[in-house]
Design a protein around this motif. Structure first.
Motif, PDB file in Angstrom:
ATOM      1  N   GLN A  73       0.816  -1.214   0.000  1.00 14.80           N
ATOM      2  CA  GLN A  73       0.000   0.000   0.000  1.00 14.80           C
ATOM      3  C   GLN A  73       0.853   1.270   0.000  1.00 14.80           C
ATOM      4  O   GLN A  73       0.344   2.358  -0.261  1.00 14.80           O
ATOM      5  N   GLU A  74       2.142   1.114   0.247  1.00 15.37           N
ATOM      6  CA  GLU A  74       3.043   2.269   0.277  1.00 15.37           C
ATOM      7  C   GLU A  74       3.689   2.526  -1.092  1.00 15.37           C
ATOM      8  O   GLU A  74       3.574   3.615  -1.642  1.00 15.37           O
ATOM      9  N   CYS A  75       4.343   1.503  -1.661  1.00 20.41           N
ATOM     10  CA  CYS A  75       5.083   1.713  -2.914  1.00 20.41           C
ATOM     11  C   CYS A  75       4.437   1.033  -4.118  1.00 20.41           C
ATOM     12  O   CYS A  75       4.881   1.235  -5.249  1.00 20.41           O
ATOM     13  N   GLY A  76       3.431   0.205  -3.900  1.00 24.95           N
ATOM     14  CA  GLY A  76       2.738  -0.446  -5.006  1.00 24.95           C
ATOM     15  C   GLY A  76       3.376  -1.735  -5.504  1.00 24.95           C
ATOM     16  O   GLY A  76       2.921  -2.321  -6.473  1.00 24.95           O
TER      17      GLY A  76
ATOM     18  N   GLU B 295      10.518  -4.474  -0.941  1.00 23.24           N
ATOM     19  CA  GLU B 295      11.131  -3.274  -1.507  1.00 23.24           C
ATOM     20  C   GLU B 295      11.304  -2.168  -0.482  1.00 23.24           C
ATOM     21  O   GLU B 295      12.386  -1.645  -0.299  1.00 23.24           O
ATOM     22  N   CYS B 296      10.205  -1.791   0.184  1.00 24.11           N
ATOM     23  CA  CYS B 296      10.261  -0.634   1.090  1.00 24.11           C
ATOM     24  C   CYS B 296      10.093  -1.008   2.564  1.00 24.11           C
ATOM     25  O   CYS B 296      10.133  -0.141   3.431  1.00 24.11           O
ATOM     26  N   ARG B 297       9.843  -2.290   2.837  1.00 24.78           N
ATOM     27  CA  ARG B 297       9.688  -2.808   4.205  1.00 24.78           C
ATOM     28  C   ARG B 297       8.409  -2.343   4.902  1.00 24.78           C
ATOM     29  O   ARG B 297       8.244  -2.525   6.092  1.00 24.78           O
TER      30      ARG B 297
END
Length: 99
Positions: free
Chosen positions: A63-66, A82-84
């Protein structure tokens, strides 16, 4: 219409022909854990290989980076590689005819 005397996998497949759902939604509907539902879905997918239908999976999504290129589409990871970020949606499954 779902036949109450059918096997769990048959009822699960019939439910997915009607509408897409997540493993948690299916777990609540069938009073089973999401991990048990995933096990049943894997079997249903193999059973459909010799038919004109297929199990389609919309993968989990961060939900943050897709990010949505997870290795195991049916499992919901605890966080994005990817973004944790820990806000990862569940996969959604449905059964549709092969096109």
């Amino acid at each position: 219409m779902v036949d109450a005397s059918a096997t769990t996998r048959k009822r699960l497949a019939d439910r997915l022909r009607d509408d897409a759902a997540t493993p948690s939604e299916l777990g609540r509907a069938f009073d089973l854990s999401p991990s048990t539902i995933i096990s049943h879905l894997e079997h249903v997918a193999r059973s459909l290989e010799s038919t004109d239908e297929q199990l389609l999976v919309a993968p989990p999504r961060c939900q943050e980076c897709g990010f949505d290129s997870f290795d195991q589409l049916l499992n919901r990871p605890s966080r994005c590689p990817e973004c944790r970020f820990e806000g990862v949606t569940e996969p959604t499954v449905t059964i549709e005819p092969v096109r």
